[in-house]
Enzyme design. Structure first.
Site, PDB file in Angstrom:
ATOM      1  N   ASP A  18       0.854  -1.178   0.000  1.00 58.81           N
ATOM      2  CA  ASP A  18       0.000   0.000   0.000  1.00 58.81           C
ATOM      3  C   ASP A  18       0.892   1.231   0.000  1.00 58.81           C
ATOM      4  OD1 ASP A  18      -2.262   1.596   0.074  1.00 58.81           O
ATOM      5  OD2 ASP A  18      -3.220   0.467   1.678  1.00 58.81           O
ATOM      6  N   GLU A  56     -10.199   6.830   4.727  1.00 61.61           N
ATOM      7  CA  GLU A  56      -9.138   6.257   5.567  1.00 61.61           C
ATOM      8  C   GLU A  56      -9.135   6.900   6.958  1.00 61.61           C
ATOM      9  OE1 GLU A  56      -5.426   5.216   3.682  1.00 61.61           O
ATOM     10  OE2 GLU A  56      -6.289   5.453   1.693  1.00 61.61           O
TER      11      GLU A  56
END
Length: 802
Positions: free
Chosen positions: A298, A498
């Site tokens: 990521d 997020e």
């Protein structure tokens, strides 16, 4: 249950994964020949993925990079509203660079965060987020959405979607809860496998990874939905058995469906970050389950491994990572990986295995036989992005995903020939309906021109109301006029993505407090009221439930949100069919509220959902909330500190915090007072005088800004300062390791506003590089070398474009 530190796994307890047989011996032989041709530098290039905002086609050619991505805020020429033609032009340029005759001619792989449709492209179809699709409980629908998404991504020249998210969210405070289908492992497994089939096709069938298909990516491996207190990128609190039985469910299902890539999680287990957790990446996923695809990282996630940085992290590769997502760190990482290969820290065997997997992925995806992106079949065919078939599918998903929680005295369905008052700015706010990951990372600020096919809730109510002979009036602020027969109030969460969406409690705290006043006025006037709640998760909304006659959880419906109006009017016999895929709290501190857990005492249980034929009455609920801690990203604005931030004169040990008005330090060296900078008392004036130039400190209890550094956040400050004083005023950051000077204001880059104010942005990465312990930040300090003055109106932590 917490895990032991740096644990190993009992692999014999983990069932084997069932996977389709895709191995081709001719392909494997070709891969081995290519490996023999590649130089070490070319091999390293193949396992690096750079962001298009930080790499050029020339870089791809020079470094033989294997992949690029467009992060949530990246677009051609930095224009997030770039046209489809602009995207295709850039895709062609990157592809051509990877196919230059003087190189190995290995086509580039382009990945994108297509998590609810092709959400980074204007004009695309934005489907409901996964939390809504979980409520729809329709695997065939999800598979069709995957197929539509694949067509739109392919039509823009890209090859790979970073979806599905197969997290089993166990705490709705998590800022990514809406990316999860459910708290139920079984439902997550069913729907994530369906999306993989839609994106990639069915393994063994002729269309598998064909011209209308793209690569899927199961993420985030493993346990990202179970972190402590729902903290994004945190420590997963689970035993090995819980990981196996709850958090692994989506991986078993997507591997069986033939998923070709898996993304490592930012989170950790047993104190070790997943990007460097060999027990999971190499031992479980690859050796035990036999996964032969690519494990991708990521966004600079490898840099969070202990002892690593974004530009120097050999341990991730050795632990089993195959492709580094190194958006802006790719060049330094390329150099360090070569050094580690030469020193033996990285083995040739492990590097070759990673490159082999990348090559296998590209060949399975058919990239080696594809022409330039703009010449591919779906692009040539045209009229794919945002086409009617896709928007009709999105509308169907909206109608199936809304959940009716209350319907007192069967106020729904709406009747014909009514006077309908629609209130709430959210009713016509497409950004709130789409949520995060919509044109930008954090979402919001969407214009009607961005999605010409879109229909907001207000537009849908007007459309269907007209068909039923009803008069629809819109009053965003809730002004009551024309004696309406019924009111529809739309409200909800502002967009986020997020960790920016992490909460401290489940108590819904709207930014605009006017909505609660509107509901009170409607109630007092005796007007039956329907509430439509837009959110990425179940939240404690008891006051709104009490104030409404009907209450609908619409979640984040996307660009075709107006299709919900068809259900409100029961058009063609439509009715609510959505069922909660997450338990709904009756208390604001019911955090780990999951079916099967003890105690289990939700307001609405998992699977709850009314039809309009049901008795939808609800008792009066308590209204004792739990105060949500404010976001620490805003430090000072509107003339006062935000949240738990405080201002101290000289240092945090001397005197009381400043709360407005005028204050003079104990030594008389500093004067603070409220000031005007474009508005009345929206700023703080700081004057240093005399011979002692002590600091002014904006302090907070220790903050961990690791995630903000990784995401590219900056300190931003807006102030009025003379050129002479700018050279005398010094900015510093305090952390556990002491005071770390950033520099004088004159040394920092600034943007000058129309009224002479200056805005400065200091990347948090520079703060980290100054030696500050970024996980233990304690404050921001202003000091002066000589008598000086500033007027500060804004201080915050934001994305660079924020």
């Amino acid at each position: 249950m917490t895990a032991p530190r740096n644990p190993t796994l009992v692999l014999s307890d983990w069932p084997k994964a069932q996977k389709p047989h895709l191995r081709c011996e001719k392909t494997e032989a070709l891969i081995e020949r290519i490996l023999e041709w590649l130089t070490p530098a070319q091999k390293v290039g193949q396992i690096i993925q750079a962001d298009i905002a930080s790499v050029t086609p020339g870089d791809v050619a020079a470094y033989h990079l294997g992949s690029v991505l467009n992060g949530g805020n990246s677009a051609p020429n930095g224009n997030q509203r770039a046209s489809l033609a602009d995207w295709l032009e850039l895709a062609d340029e990157f592809w051509a660079a990877s196919m230059r005759a003087d190189g190995p001619r290995i086509p580039l792989l382009w990945g994108t965060d297509a998590v609810h449709g092709h959400n980074n492209l204007i004009g695309a179809t934005i489907f409901p987020h996964n939390v809504g699709l979980g409520a729809a409980r329709d695997a065939e629908l999800v598979e069709r959405i995957g197929a539509a998404t694949a067509r739109e991504v392919r039509a823009s020249g890209m090859d790979w979607a970073f979806s599905p998210t197969v997290a089993v969210a166990r705490d709705s405070r998590w800022g990514r809860a809406y990316e999860s289908y459910s708290e139920s492992p079984e439902l997550v497994a069913e729907l994530s496998a369906a999306l993989v089939r839609g994106l990639q096709g069915i393994s063994g069938n002729e269309n598998f990874l064909g011209d209308a298909k793209i690569l899927a990516c199961a993420k985030h491996f493993i346990g990202d939905g179970g972190t402590q207190a729902g903290r994004d990128q945190g420590e997963t609190i689970a035993s090995e058995a819980e990981l196996r039985e709850i958090h692994a469910a989506g991986y078993y299902a997507t591997l069986e469906a033939g998923v070709q890539t898996v993304m490592a999680s930012f989170s950790s287990w047993g104190g070790r970050k997943m990007h460097g957790h060999e027990a999971f990446l190499a031992d479980l996923l690859k050796a035990h389950w036999g996964f032969d695809g690519v494990v991708v990282g990521d966004w600079n996630g490898h840099g969070q491994i202990e002892g690593a940085t974004p530009t120097d992290c050999p341990d991730a590769l050795m632990a089993g990572l195959d492709m580094y997502m190194a958006p802006d760190s790719w060049k330094g990482l390329h150099a360090s990986l070569l050094r580690h290969l030469e020193s033996g820290r990285i083995t040739q065997e492990r590097l070759d295995d990673a490159v082999r997997r990348v090559l296998r992925l590209k060949m399975r995806a058919g990239l080696c036989s594809q022409p330039a992106p703009s010449e591919r079949i779906l692009v040539v065919r045209g009229s794919i992005v945002g086409c009617t078939a896709h928007t009709d599918l999105a509308a169907a998903a909206v109608r199936k995903s809304a959940v009716l929680l209350k319907n007192a005295n069967q106020v729904l369905p709406l009747q014909s020939n009514q006077k309908i008052l629609v209130t709430g700015r959210a009713a016509d706010d497409l950004g709130m309906m789409c949520g995060g990951w919509s044109l930008s990372w954090q979402g919001g600020n969407l214009n009607p021109a961005d999605y010409p096919h879109a229909e907001t809730l207000l537009a849908g109510i007007r459309r269907v109301g007209k068909e039923h002979g009803s008069k629809v009036t819109y009053s965003p602020g809730g002004r009551i006029k024309d004696s309406p027969d019924i009111a529809i109030h739309v409200f909800g969460e502002a967009p986020y993505a997020e960790f920016r969406g992490d909460l401290s409690t489940l108590d819904f705290q709207p930014r605009d407090k006017k909505g609660a006043d509107t509901l009170k006025r409607l109630r007092k006037a005796g007007i039956p009221t329907i509430c439509i709640f837009l959110s990425g998760r179940p939240l404690w909304v008891n006051p709104s439930l009490n104030a409404s006659d009907a209450f609908i959880a619409a979640f984040l419906p996307g660009t075709q949100a107006g299709a919900l109006a068809d259900v409100l009017f029961a058009t063609n016999g439509l009715d609510f069919s959505g069922k909660l895929s997450f338990s709904w709290p009756q208390y604001a501190d019911q955090y780990a509220l999951n079916m099967g857990s003890q105690p289990y005492d939700p307001l609405f249980p998992f699977g709850f959902g009314l039809s309009m034929k049901d008795c939808g009455n609800l008792r009066i609920l308590h209204e004792d909330g739990v105060v949500t801690q404010p976001d620490h990203g805003t430090i000072f604005e509107l003339g006062r500190t935000a949240g738990s931030w405080t201002v101290h004169l000289e240092n945090s040990e001397i005197g009381k915090p400043w709360h407005g008005g005028e204050a003079i330090s104990a030594a008389g060296a500093i004067v603070l007072k409220s000031a005007d900078l474009g508005q009345q008392e929206n700023a703080i004036e700081i004057v240093w005088k005399g011979d002692s130039f002590a600091p002014v400190l904006f302090s907070h209890e220790r903050l961990d800004l690791t995630r903000e550094v990784n995401a590219g956040f900056c300190f931003t400050l807006t102030l009025d300062v003379s050129q002479q004083d700018a050279g005398n005023i010094v900015l510093a950051v305090l952390s556990e390791s002491g005071r770390h000077e950033i520099g004088s204001l004159s040394e920092l880059e600034r943007d000058v506003g129309e009224k002479g104010t200056s805005t400065f942005q200091i990347p948090l990465r520079e703060v980290s590089e100054s030696g500050a312990v970024i996980s233990l930040i304690e404050g921001i300090e202003f000091s002066a070398r000589r008598p000086a003055r500033i007027v500060l109106s804004h201080l915050a932590m934001v994305m660079p474009d924020g």
